[in-house]
Write an enzyme that holds these catalytic residues in place. Structure first.
Site, short mmCIF file in Angstrom:
data_model
loop_
_atom_site.label_atom_id
_atom_site.label_comp_id
_atom_site.label_asym_id
_atom_site.label_seq_id
_atom_site.Cartn_x
_atom_site.Cartn_y
_atom_site.Cartn_z
N LYS A 116 94.32 31.27 37.82
CA LYS A 116 92.96 30.82 38.13
C LYS A 116 92.89 29.31 38.39
CE LYS A 116 92.10 35.01 37.56
NZ LYS A 116 92.05 35.86 38.73
N LYS A 158 88.58 26.41 30.23
CA LYS A 158 88.97 27.75 30.69
C LYS A 158 90.49 27.90 30.70
CE LYS A 158 85.24 28.58 34.01
NZ LYS A 158 84.95 28.86 35.43
N GLU A 200 85.90 22.29 33.32
CA GLU A 200 84.87 22.17 34.37
C GLU A 200 83.54 21.80 33.74
OE1 GLU A 200 84.58 26.01 36.22
OE2 GLU A 200 86.27 25.65 37.56
N LYS A 237 80.29 43.89 33.57
CA LYS A 237 79.17 44.11 34.47
C LYS A 237 78.49 45.44 34.15
CE LYS A 237 81.53 41.56 38.07
NZ LYS A 237 82.48 41.70 39.20
N GLU A 275 84.57 35.35 44.30
CA GLU A 275 83.48 35.17 43.33
C GLU A 275 83.01 33.72 43.31
OE1 GLU A 275 84.85 38.37 39.89
OE2 GLU A 275 84.71 36.26 39.41
N ASN A 290 89.25 38.18 43.53
CA ASN A 290 89.80 39.44 43.05
C ASN A 290 90.51 40.12 44.22
OD1 ASN A 290 88.61 39.12 40.48
ND2 ASN A 290 86.67 39.74 41.36
N ARG A 292 91.56 43.09 44.93
CA ARG A 292 91.53 44.56 44.81
C ARG A 292 90.19 45.08 45.33
NH1 ARG A 292 89.86 42.48 39.71
NH2 ARG A 292 87.68 43.07 39.38
N VAL A 295 84.83 47.89 41.40
CA VAL A 295 83.97 48.99 40.93
C VAL A 295 82.70 49.06 41.78
CG1 VAL A 295 82.59 49.84 38.99
CG2 VAL A 295 84.83 48.82 38.55
C1 MV4 Z 1 81.65 29.30 34.37
C2 MV4 Z 1 80.34 29.35 33.86
C3 MV4 Z 1 79.62 28.18 33.83
N1 MV4 Z 1 80.17 27.03 34.27
N2 MV4 Z 1 82.16 28.14 34.81
C4 MV4 Z 1 82.81 33.79 33.29
C5 MV4 Z 1 83.89 34.64 33.88
C6 MV4 Z 1 84.81 33.72 34.57
N3 MV4 Z 1 85.26 34.28 35.78
C7 MV4 Z 1 84.02 32.48 34.80
N4 MV4 Z 1 82.83 32.58 34.02
C8 MV4 Z 1 81.96 31.55 33.95
N5 MV4 Z 1 82.42 30.38 34.43
C9 MV4 Z 1 81.41 27.03 34.74
N6 MV4 Z 1 81.95 25.87 35.15
C10 MV4 Z 1 79.85 30.56 33.40
C11 MV4 Z 1 80.66 31.66 33.43
C12 MV4 Z 1 80.06 32.86 32.88
C13 MV4 Z 1 79.72 33.93 33.67
C14 MV4 Z 1 80.01 33.96 35.02
C15 MV4 Z 1 79.68 35.03 35.78
C16 MV4 Z 1 79.07 36.12 35.19
C17 MV4 Z 1 78.79 36.14 33.86
C18 MV4 Z 1 79.13 35.05 33.09
C19 MV4 Z 1 78.84 35.08 31.72
C20 MV4 Z 1 79.16 34.01 30.97
C21 MV4 Z 1 79.78 32.91 31.54
#
Ligand code: MV4
Length: 445
Positions: A116, A158, A200, A237, A275, A290, A292, A295
């Site tokens: 990532k 992260k 981030e 989701k 995404e 992603n 793939r 869903v």
């Molecule tokens: C974030 C964020 C807020 N700020 N990055 C969650 C899954 C991962 N792919 C990245 N995610 C997030 N990254 C920054 N800089 C909030 C999330 C996040 C989130 C993102 C999409 C859908 C649901 C979520 C639930 C909690 C946090």
């Protein structure tokens, strides 16, 4: 074109792939574990082969078992579905090294997007917007403090090997930094065997917007609008819709072009999803790609009148995307997908496997049901709890919501608990009806 394809998956997606193969006149060979002998995909496939005992490590995650199954029955290609080995580059390599076609992107594309942090750095280099933060992995708490100072608090740590929300830590003030960094690194090491983390700026109350993309071997790459997947619980989701109530045609075009930059840089083949986080000001940032089929792909299929599984098979066989003459695809109408899980949504979403003793299925206009269950089927405790996807559509979002209500009311599953009551509740929330869905919707409602 292929004459026989191995379906290396189970449940509703195995059935979905069998159906696409049948529509294309291709023989389907379904691999199943001992506990899945009675599933609908096995019943409806042209052929099936037992690949091992119930634990996934010995069946759906066993590369030798799957390759052996394909070779012994003369399949020429493998469709991995989602989950299990779908984003495992070793599997994709093993498939091609054994003279079979992998229905998905090249192993190099999977590897690029699997890290990532590397994916984020690559996107930043080519001009795809990313959230302000560290340049690569963090080396020390001191460096983290310096970067956080620069971008402003709160920030988010992260895991490079993470994704899907695991191994993240929110940091609201400098005093929390050292502990949060250590905790994120420990969690990343324990969860992914790799302690590398990056930082981030935290985007507050974001929406999760993802762009569906499709690329063939002839240099054609297109985007098929977006899905709004903001309604999640603990990074799972629950409901997705297309189009997003928050995306205008102009924003769709900008996000679509950004997604295509990722596709070209990754030399991508097949169906994929880019995404993005969308913030309250309408700015968007690359999160991950992603590699793939997902869903929630049926919502896109409905508003774009396409069959994404069929396109995956076509492009893997070297054919061009089948609907290029339509030009840039303009989504039409509105689709909502409800994930029906064997979980007790009124009791902490506890798993609820067991025998389905009674079943009444929804139907009628604007209703699609992708499911492998039937009356008398026993949902095993062994795999994930998704048992059905109910997809509804209408000319407008309000029409789709009304059809969702009707279809959920028609849908009756006896013997196990499901997430149907949860979805019925969502549709009655004024904020949902107004299209006001953020990633904290469930917590705040
Ligand atoms: C974030 C964020 C807020 N700020 N990055 C969650 C899954 C991962 N792919 C990245 N995610 C997030 N990254 C920054 N800089 C909030 C999330 C996040 C989130 C993102 C999409 C859908 C649901 C979520 C639930 C909690 C946090």
């Amino acid at each position: 074109m292929f004459t026989k394809v191995l379906v290396a998956n189970r449940g509703e997606i195995a059935l979905r792939i069998v159906r696409a193969l049948k529509d294309m006149g291709i023989q389907s060979l379904v691999a199943y574990s001992e506990v899945d002998r009675e599933t609908l995909a096995v019943q409806l496939a042209d052929e099936s082969v037992c690949i091992g005992p119930p634990p996934a490590a010995q069946s759906y995650l066993s590369i030798p078992a799957l390759i052996g199954a394909a070779q012994s029955r003369g399949a020429e290609a493998v469709h991995p579905g989602y989950g299990f080995l779908a984003e495992n580059s070793s599997f994709a390599r093993a498939v091609t090294e054994n003279g079979l076609a992998f229905i998905g992107p090249k192993p190099e594309s999977i590897d690029l997007m699997g890290d990532k942090n590397a994916a984020r750095e690559t996107m930043k280099q080519i001009g795809v917007p990313t959230v302000p933060g560290s340049d690569g992995p963090l080396q020390s708490a001191q460096e983290a403090l310096q970067i956080a100072q620069g971008v402003g608090y709160p920030v988010l740590i992260k895991a490079s090997a993470g994704g899907g929300g695991r191994g993240m830590r929110e940091v609201y003030e400098p005093a929390q930094m050292a502990d949060c960094l250590a905790a994120a690194e420990a969690e990343a090491l324990a969860g992914f065997g790799n302690s590398e983390v990056y930082l981030e700026k935290l985007v507050q109350r974001p929406r999760h917007i993802e762009i569906q993309v499709l690329a063939d071997m002839h240099g054609n790459a297109i985007y098929l609008g977006e899905r709004d997947c903001s309604l999640q619980r603990r990074h799972q989701k629950l409901l997705e819709e297309s189009p997003s109530p928050a995306v205008s045609p102009e924003l769709r075009a900008r996000m679509g072009e950004a997604a295509l930059m990722a596709v070209r840089r990754a030399d991508y083949l097949g169906a994929g999803t880019v995404e993005f986080l969308l913030d309250l000001n309408g700015s968007f940032y690359f999160m991950e790609m992603n590699t793939r089929i997902q869903v929630e792909h049926p919502t896109t299929e409905i508003v774009t009148s396409t069959d994404l599984i069929k396109e995956q098979v076509l492009v893997a066989a070297g054919q061009p995307i089948s609907f290029l003459e339509r030009g840039q695809i303009v989504p039409s109408g509105h689709a909502i997908e409800f994930r029906i899980n064997a979980e007790d949504s009124q009791n902490g979403f506890l798993p609820s496997p067991g025998k389905i003793t009674g079943l009444r299925l929804p139907g009628g206009p604007g209703v699609r049901l992708d499911t492998h269950i039937y009356a008398g089927y026993t949902v095993p405790p062994t795999y994930d709890s998704l048992i059905a996807k109910l997809i509804v559509w209408g000319n407008t979002r309000a029409e789709a919501v009304a059809r969702g209500r009707r279809a959920l009311d028609e849908f009756q599953i006896e013997g196990i608990k499901t997430t149907i009551p949860f979805h019925r509740w969502v549709l009655d929330q004024p904020d949902f009806q107004a299209g006001e869905v953020h990633t904290d919707f469930i917590e705040t409602h």
